[in-house]
Motif scaffolding. Structure first.
Motif, PDB file in Angstrom:
ATOM      1  N   UNK A   1      16.417   2.503  -0.287  1.00  0.00           N
ATOM      2  CA  UNK A   1      15.637   1.281  -0.528  1.00  0.00           C
ATOM      3  C   UNK A   1      15.307   0.600   0.793  1.00  0.00           C
ATOM      4  N   UNK A   2      16.279   0.507   1.686  1.00  0.00           N
ATOM      5  CA  UNK A   2      16.053  -0.201   2.946  1.00  0.00           C
ATOM      6  C   UNK A   2      15.013   0.525   3.804  1.00  0.00           C
ATOM      7  N   UNK A   3      15.088   1.858   3.829  1.00  0.00           N
ATOM      8  CA  UNK A   3      14.078   2.617   4.579  1.00  0.00           C
ATOM      9  C   UNK A   3      12.693   2.372   3.978  1.00  0.00           C
ATOM     10  N   UNK A   4      12.622   2.390   2.644  1.00  0.00           N
ATOM     11  CA  UNK A   4      11.349   2.129   1.959  1.00  0.00           C
ATOM     12  C   UNK A   4      10.857   0.720   2.256  1.00  0.00           C
ATOM     13  N   UNK A   5      11.741  -0.272   2.158  1.00  0.00           N
ATOM     14  CA  UNK A   5      11.356  -1.675   2.301  1.00  0.00           C
ATOM     15  C   UNK A   5      10.821  -1.972   3.701  1.00  0.00           C
ATOM     16  N   UNK A   6      11.321  -1.263   4.712  1.00  0.00           N
ATOM     17  CA  UNK A   6      10.922  -1.546   6.089  1.00  0.00           C
ATOM     18  C   UNK A   6       9.657  -0.788   6.505  1.00  0.00           C
ATOM     19  N   UNK A   7       9.108   0.008   5.609  1.00  0.00           N
ATOM     20  CA  UNK A   7       7.847   0.693   5.940  1.00  0.00           C
ATOM     21  C   UNK A   7       6.732  -0.323   6.180  1.00  0.00           C
ATOM     22  N   UNK A   8       5.798  -0.051   7.095  1.00  0.00           N
ATOM     23  CA  UNK A   8       4.749  -1.043   7.384  1.00  0.00           C
ATOM     24  C   UNK A   8       3.891  -1.393   6.179  1.00  0.00           C
ATOM     25  N   UNK A   9       3.559  -0.404   5.340  1.00  0.00           N
ATOM     26  CA  UNK A   9       2.724  -0.732   4.178  1.00  0.00           C
ATOM     27  C   UNK A   9       3.482  -1.593   3.172  1.00  0.00           C
ATOM     28  N   UNK A  10       4.777  -1.351   2.998  1.00  0.00           N
ATOM     29  CA  UNK A  10       5.558  -2.145   2.063  1.00  0.00           C
ATOM     30  C   UNK A  10       5.787  -3.551   2.614  1.00  0.00           C
ATOM     31  N   UNK A  11       5.999  -3.666   3.925  1.00  0.00           N
ATOM     32  CA  UNK A  11       6.183  -4.992   4.521  1.00  0.00           C
ATOM     33  C   UNK A  11       4.935  -5.860   4.341  1.00  0.00           C
ATOM     34  N   UNK A  12       3.765  -5.256   4.427  1.00  0.00           N
ATOM     35  CA  UNK A  12       2.534  -6.028   4.206  1.00  0.00           C
ATOM     36  C   UNK A  12       2.394  -6.428   2.736  1.00  0.00           C
ATOM     37  N   UNK A  13       2.794  -5.531   1.838  1.00  0.00           N
ATOM     38  CA  UNK A  13       2.765  -5.890   0.418  1.00  0.00           C
ATOM     39  C   UNK A  13       3.762  -7.018   0.115  1.00  0.00           C
ATOM     40  N   UNK A  14       4.951  -6.932   0.748  1.00  0.00           N
ATOM     41  CA  UNK A  14       5.976  -7.969   0.582  1.00  0.00           C
ATOM     42  C   UNK A  14       5.452  -9.302   1.112  1.00  0.00           C
ATOM     43  N   UNK A  15       4.747  -9.260   2.226  1.00  0.00           N
ATOM     44  CA  UNK A  15       4.168 -10.484   2.792  1.00  0.00           C
ATOM     45  C   UNK A  15       3.144 -11.091   1.838  1.00  0.00           C
ATOM     46  N   UNK A  16       2.310 -10.246   1.253  1.00  0.00           N
ATOM     47  CA  UNK A  16       1.301 -10.743   0.320  1.00  0.00           C
ATOM     48  C   UNK A  16       1.936 -11.301  -0.945  1.00  0.00           C
ATOM     49  N   UNK A  17       3.151 -10.798  -1.290  1.00  0.00           N
ATOM     50  CA  UNK A  17       3.833 -11.248  -2.506  1.00  0.00           C
ATOM     51  C   UNK A  17       4.672 -12.505  -2.272  1.00  0.00           C
ATOM     52  N   UNK A  18       4.679 -13.022  -1.060  1.00  0.00           N
ATOM     53  CA  UNK A  18       5.439 -14.246  -0.789  1.00  0.00           C
ATOM     54  C   UNK A  18       6.581 -14.058   0.178  1.00  0.00           C
TER      55      UNK A  18
END
Length: 477
Positions: free
Chosen positions: A373-390
């Motif tokens: 999960x942590x490797x997935x969460x730190x991916x650049x595309x996921x970090x941008x999605x996380x940013x867009x989600x708040x």
């Protein structure tokens, strides 16, 4: 707000729960005290995570976090279940929450029992030392080398949320061990009423106090300022530490581990005088125990000219259902402005936010899932999605992305504040140090102690804690 709801008021546990917590705390305190008698090298015994992710189970699995109850915790659970399940449909993410005031104890009482009902602890930056020296979380150093692009992060943020010991400069040491990865960045934003004080925010702390006083005088029923004053979590302590930093003070000398004579020097005394004698008179009557929710409520109800709050908790201020300032987000934004903190003798701002840390007592299958999960969460595309989600990211590319900067009016405040951040002491004795500071700053704000008496008591009592630990070195400033 970027998050759907304001957090509720902190709940007070019942007597039975308090007694149970007290009993568990006795165990935790005893174990922690035993740990204090050893040196840092002997105590840095966190078990190592594998360098590569072990084979993942195909069986249904619940990956559990523990965090305190506020909007980002709920946003994380919703985001992770929506996005992570696309790659791991057998995994369910559960973010267990506790009242903020019980957050540290809820994690460390389980750590002390060597059994946790969570797999990933969301630790404050200052909690890492205590967890590492007691062997409670996995050493991620080898895992990070193989799976994470450390150069993609602001080095100060990567160090704050994962490294121990932390360098005295706060910068990441490439030779130091990492025990966590960023989950949520944060700092304070100044929230100001554009319709009451104008579009241009105050540029200095002194100017801010003057503007707040004028606004309060011209608008009966509206207080000049609203900020954290509570004796719980790190509320009152962060407020004093922020003013201390702005007026050129230091919390300690990390090389000599001296607090007494540093915290309460002339700069420290000026900061306490400003806080108690100039800022406190501009706050609402009965605000002596205000924290995140109460400050947000004062802003949303139009009862404060200028307020300070954590950015990650500010999104709900733009929800018309929770505000009396407008019936649409646009109407609210016509009245509310968000800016970086004013400067004075320095331009320092408080570092907030937290990292993800894998429990040493989690089952092997869950530890493997946590690493994935942590490797997935730190991916650049996921970090941008996380940013867009708040979310508030720590990767530089996500921080500078349109997805983040366009997601909320306070996100630019965070991006501009990153180079100005200062953290507290990141030492295993943190929990006791912050309790001392919270209690005494709250007492000064509520008139139970004179400002100088409170500051001297903090310095003397904190020095006693550090001296009795027998440790060397420090970090965080």
């Amino acid at each position: 707000m970027r998050h759907p709801k304001l957090t509720g008021r902190l709940s007070v546990p019942g007597r039975k729960a308090r007694l149970a917590t007290a009993a568990m705390l006795l165990v935790a305190t005893t174990l922690a005290a035993c740990g204090d008698s050893q040196d840092d090298d002997a105590q840095a015994s966190a078990p190592k995570a594998p360098a590569t992710i072990p084979e993942l189970t195909k069986d249904p699995l619940t990956l559990s976090f523990i965090w305190f109850d506020w909007p980002p915790a709920h946003a994380l659970e919703e985001f992770a279940n929506a996005e992570y399940k696309k790659e791991r449909p057998n995994a369910t993410i559960k973010v267990n929450t506790v009242p903020n005031a019980n957050w540290h104890d809820a994690m460390f009482t389980q750590f002390a029992a060597r059994k946790t009902d969570f797999d990933i602890a969301v630790l404050d930056s200052q909690h890492i030392g205590e967890a590492v020296t007691n062997g409670n979380i996995l050493d991620l150093t080898d895992f990070v080398k193989n799976n994470i692009d450390v150069n993609a992060y602001n080095p100060y943020l990567l160090a704050a949320y994962g490294q121990f010991p932390q360098a005295e400069t706060g910068k990441r040491d490439e030779n130091a061990s990492l025990y966590g990865l960023p989950l949520l960045g944060d700092t304070w934003t100044m929230i100001y009423r554009k319709d009451l004080i104008g579009d241009k925010p105050p540029q200095t702390w002194d100017e801010m106090i003057s503007v707040a006083g004028k606004c309060q005088a011209e608008n009966p029923g509206v207080s000049g300022l609203a900020f954290h004053q509570a004796n719980g979590s790190d509320a009152a302590a962060v407020t004093y530490n922020t003013v201390n930093g702005v007026y050129g003070g230091n919390l300690w000398d990390p090389k000599t581990r001296k607090i007494d004579g540093v915290l309460n020097d002339a700069a420290g005394q000026e900061a306490m005088d400003v806080l108690v004698n100039k800022m406190k008179p501009l706050t609402a009557k009965g605000s002596g125990n205000w924290f995140i929710d109460e400050v947000n409520a004062a802003v949303a109800q139009g009862k404060a000219c200028i307020a300070f709050n954590w950015i990650a908790a500010s999104g709900g201020l733009l929800d018309p259902k929770q505000s009396t300032l407008g019936t649409t987000r646009e109407q609210i934004l016509d009245k509310l402005g968000f800016a970086t903190l004013p400067s004075q003798k320095t331009n320092l701002v408080p570092l907030g936010g937290m990292g993800m840390h894998v429990s040493a007592y989690s089952p092997a299958a869950n530890q493997a899932e946590a690493l994935n999960f942590m490797k997935w969460f730190e991916r650049p595309d996921i970090q941008k999605k996380w940013a867009a989600a708040g979310g508030v990211p720590a990767r530089t590319d996500a921080l500078e992305s349109p997805e983040f900067l366009n997601a909320g009016p306070f996100n630019r405040v965070y991006a501009d504040s990153v180079p100005r951040m200062r953290d507290m002491w990141n030492v295993p004795e943190y929990a006791r140090l912050v309790d001392i500071e919270n209690t005494n700053v709250n007492a000064a704000l509520n008139g139970a102690k004179k400002p100088k008496e409170a500051l001297d008591d903090i310095a003397r009592e904190q020095q006693s804690v550090l001296d009795s630990s027998g440790r060397k070195g420090g970090g965080g400033l």
